[in-house]
Design a protein around this motif. Structure first.
Motif, short mmCIF file in Angstrom:
data_model
loop_
_atom_site.label_atom_id
_atom_site.label_comp_id
_atom_site.label_asym_id
_atom_site.label_seq_id
_atom_site.Cartn_x
_atom_site.Cartn_y
_atom_site.Cartn_z
N LYS A 9 1.06 -1.42 0.09
CA LYS A 9 0.45 -0.04 -0.06
C LYS A 9 0.84 1.15 -0.56
CE LYS A 9 -3.52 2.07 1.94
NZ LYS A 9 -4.86 2.15 3.72
N ARG A 12 1.95 1.70 -3.33
CA ARG A 12 1.24 2.43 -3.97
C ARG A 12 1.04 3.70 -4.21
NH1 ARG A 12 -3.97 3.00 -3.46
NH2 ARG A 12 -4.16 1.92 -1.43
N THR A 13 0.88 4.20 -2.98
CA THR A 13 0.17 5.60 -2.82
C THR A 13 0.88 6.91 -2.85
OG1 THR A 13 0.91 5.23 -0.19
CG2 THR A 13 -1.81 4.81 -0.78
N LEU A 17 -1.20 6.00 -7.27
CA LEU A 17 -1.89 4.58 -7.48
C LEU A 17 -2.94 4.86 -6.78
CD1 LEU A 17 0.64 2.61 -9.21
CD2 LEU A 17 -0.47 4.26 -10.49
N GLN A 19 -5.83 2.14 -5.91
CA GLN A 19 -6.13 0.49 -6.30
C GLN A 19 -6.66 -0.13 -8.18
OE1 GLN A 19 -8.69 -1.13 -3.39
NE2 GLN A 19 -6.74 -1.04 -1.70
N LEU A 22 -3.52 0.55 -10.22
CA LEU A 22 -3.06 -0.47 -10.24
C LEU A 22 -3.59 -1.54 -10.73
CD1 LEU A 22 -0.01 -1.57 -8.72
CD2 LEU A 22 -0.86 -2.08 -6.65
N ILE A 33 -6.61 -6.45 -4.99
CA ILE A 33 -5.68 -5.33 -4.68
C ILE A 33 -5.75 -4.51 -3.74
CG2 ILE A 33 -4.55 -2.81 -4.35
CD1 ILE A 33 -3.81 -4.76 -7.32
N GLU A 37 -4.02 -5.69 -0.04
CA GLU A 37 -3.12 -4.38 1.23
C GLU A 37 -3.98 -4.80 2.75
OE1 GLU A 37 -4.38 -0.61 -1.00
OE2 GLU A 37 -2.50 -0.79 -2.56
N ILE A 51 4.66 -6.54 -10.24
CA ILE A 51 4.36 -5.08 -9.59
C ILE A 51 5.79 -4.41 -9.83
CG2 ILE A 51 4.54 -5.29 -7.13
CD1 ILE A 51 2.34 -7.47 -7.24
N LEU A 55 5.93 -0.64 -9.24
CA LEU A 55 5.93 0.14 -8.63
C LEU A 55 7.38 1.02 -8.20
CD1 LEU A 55 3.34 -1.88 -5.88
CD2 LEU A 55 3.37 0.66 -6.65
#
Length: 110
Positions: A9, A12-13, A17, A19, A22, A33, A37, A51, A55
């Motif tokens: 998470k 991603r954040t 991005l 969810q 992604l 996702i 998470e 991934i 990422l």
């Protein structure tokens, strides 16, 4: 100590991005996702290379919490402020783009 769900998470954040974005990049559902998470499901090995690419994090960092980032794009975003609503809308639109389209747009601008 943060586990895989928290590190996923955060990565991603950190890129801004959602969810959904992604999920699009990985060709999975948003529900997948969310489940990863929240620790409700584990993710398959076949998705790890994608991934890492999307990422920009090392697998050691993501899975084990060791090591660092593999690409500068994954570093913490610089804190910026918008000067007006038009800039804010442009930023929101940019963040809604899939990661590969954002990259292409930035390359076009350079």
């Amino acid at each position: 100590m943060a586990g895989f769900p928290e590190r996923l998470k955060a990565a991603r954040t950190g890129l801004g991005l959602t969810q959904e974005q992604l999920a699009f990049e990985l060709n999975v559902t948003k529900a997948s996702i969310s489940a990863w998470e929240n620790g409700r499901e584990g993710l398959g090995f076949r998705l790890l290379p994608a991934i890492r690419r999307v990422l920009g994090v090392s697998l050691d960092s993501l899975i084990c919490g060791e090591g660092g980032k593999t690409e500068p794009a994954a570093s913490a975003p610089e804190k910026l402020t918008t000067r007006n609503e038009a800039e804010a809308e442009l930023l929101r639109a940019f963040r809604r783009l899939p990661a590969r389209r954002r990259k292409a747009l930035l390359e076009m601008i350079d």
